[in-house]
Design an enzyme around this catalytic site. Structure first.
Site, PDB file in Angstrom:
ATOM      1  N   ASP A  13       0.854  -1.188   0.000  1.00 51.40           N
ATOM      2  CA  ASP A  13       0.000   0.000   0.000  1.00 51.40           C
ATOM      3  C   ASP A  13       0.891   1.240   0.000  1.00 51.40           C
ATOM      4  O   ASP A  13       1.702   1.424   0.910  1.00 51.40           O
ATOM      5  CB  ASP A  13      -0.893  -0.015   1.242  1.00 51.40           C
ATOM      6  N   ASP A 107      -2.989   2.485  -5.961  1.00 53.74           N
ATOM      7  CA  ASP A 107      -1.927   2.555  -4.959  1.00 53.74           C
ATOM      8  C   ASP A 107      -1.821   1.331  -4.056  1.00 53.74           C
ATOM      9  O   ASP A 107      -1.088   1.361  -3.067  1.00 53.74           O
ATOM     10  CB  ASP A 107      -2.100   3.809  -4.102  1.00 53.74           C
ATOM     11  N   GLU A 108      -2.528   0.256  -4.367  1.00 54.29           N
ATOM     12  CA  GLU A 108      -2.378  -0.939  -3.525  1.00 54.29           C
ATOM     13  C   GLU A 108      -2.651  -2.202  -4.321  1.00 54.29           C
ATOM     14  O   GLU A 108      -3.370  -2.192  -5.322  1.00 54.29           O
ATOM     15  CB  GLU A 108      -3.282  -0.867  -2.292  1.00 54.29           C
TER      16      GLU A 108
END
Length: 364
Positions: A13, A107-108
């Protein structure tokens, strides 16, 4: 993968991703409270830097509320094309270690490194190497959670944020879950957590005391999931990109939205994530759907199909805007917005590459 084989899962993350990219590219913003989003009276925060979070500023918060909490807050307009390019860099690093990559958003992502291309036995070491490569290549930090299932890996990645990592080993899973508040569990939102609290369920230990029948009576199909995670059980595999029936994203807002521009701004992150998936996988779609949940939890959807596969981000944005405009005048405030694409098709891309490499001795 045999049923008795314990998986090694990493949840990666990025730390305050959008805001961190802006601080990286604009040195004058470093160390200062930054919000990505609209600074208008009825704007919405899309992302907040850690400096802003210290004042209580959070994503999906109305801009006016954010400014009251942090008068020095600096608003920056989002640059989704930049964020998508950085996301592609990061996923290229993931691909050096495993083909089993399940992106959750820009983003993860989840990575299954039980069998990995580097033949590294320790998932902890792999997470450390990936985080170091991300920092070296993008000047951004990432946090990681390492465990034997996706649920625990997700929880673990929040445990040492920012720029840290945490491991939950197989023998630690149950104890780790027991001590957490149910509101910290992935999949238990604020409304569900409040209902659990009213039922006397405050921690993982409390949740574990409930029967599957009781949880299903109270929470429907989700009850079985809650029963399992209270026992640190999650058998969902990491699923590499594959052609799905639909792809979508949604955002719940801290304050109900009522104005057209706020609705459009609030929907933009979901639109960006849907289009990023299309670009990354080569998937195209014909049916665009906007999902709306009102303040009283009434939920509606509005859809439109194009003659051929969606041609561009501009078309997606245009159709979503028209669908939102068709909702006006709003009967009540909006607490959640989502965008999705269905009737998917693909070209010659081979999606869902099977895992390769030899089996390694387990080492967390």
């Amino acid at each position: 993968m045999g049923e008795n084989l314990i998986r090694k899962i990493i949840h990666l993350d990025m730390d305050a991703f959008y805001a961190s990219v802006e601080q990286r590219d604009r040195p004058e913003l470093r160390g200062r409270p930054v919000a990505v989003g609209g600074a208008r009276e009825r704007g919405v925060v899309a992302a907040a830097s850690y400096e802003a979070r210290q004042y209580g500023v959070r994503s999906a918060m109305p801009s006016t509320t954010a400014l009251r909490k942090c008068p020095e807050l600096i608003f920056v307009s989002p640059r989704f094309e930049v964020y998508k390019e950085v996301s592609r860099q990061i996923r290229a690093i993931f691909a050096e270690y495993t083909p089993l990559i399940e992106p959750v958003s820009l983003d993860e992502a989840y990575l299954d490194v039980t069998n990995n291309l580097k033949e590294v036995a320790s998932a902890t070491q792999i997470a450390r190497e990936i985080r170091a490569k991300i920092l070296a290549e993008t000047q951004l930090t990432a946090s990681a959670g390492i465990s034997y299932n996706k649920f625990l890996a997700k929880l673990a990645s929040d445990y040492r944020k920012p720029n840290g990592q945490f491991v939950v080993r197989p023998e630690q899973g149950l104890q780790f879950v027991e001590g957490l508040a149910v509101g910290q569990f992935h999949g238990v939102g604020p409304v569900t957590a409040a209902k659990m609290n009213r039922l006397g369920i405050f921690t993982g230990a409390d949740l574990r005391l409930q029967t599957a029948e009781f949880l299903q009576q109270q929470f429907g199909k989700a009850g079985q999931y809650y029963f399992a995670i209270a026992r640190a059980e999650d058998h969902r595999p990491v699923v590499a990109d594959r052609l799905r029936k639909s792809v979508g994203s949604e955002t719940t807002f801290a304050q109900d939205l009522t104005e057209l521009q706020d609705l459009l701004d609030g929907l933009q992150p979901a639109i960006a994530e849907v289009w990023e998936y299309c670009q990354r996988t080569g998937v195209l779609g014909r049916t665009i759907t906007v999902k709306v949940k009102f303040a009283d939890f009434q939920q509606i959807t509005r859809s439109r199909s194009t003659v051929g596969p969606l041609a561009s981000l501009a078309v997606l944005e245009h159709v979503c805007r028209e669908l939102v405009e068709g909702l006006l005048p709003l009967p009540k405030g909006v607490r959640l917005l989502g965008a999705s694409l269905s009737n998917l098709s693909t070209g010659e891309q081979a999606l869902g590459t099977p895992p390769g490499g030899r089996q390694l001795t387990l080492a967390f």
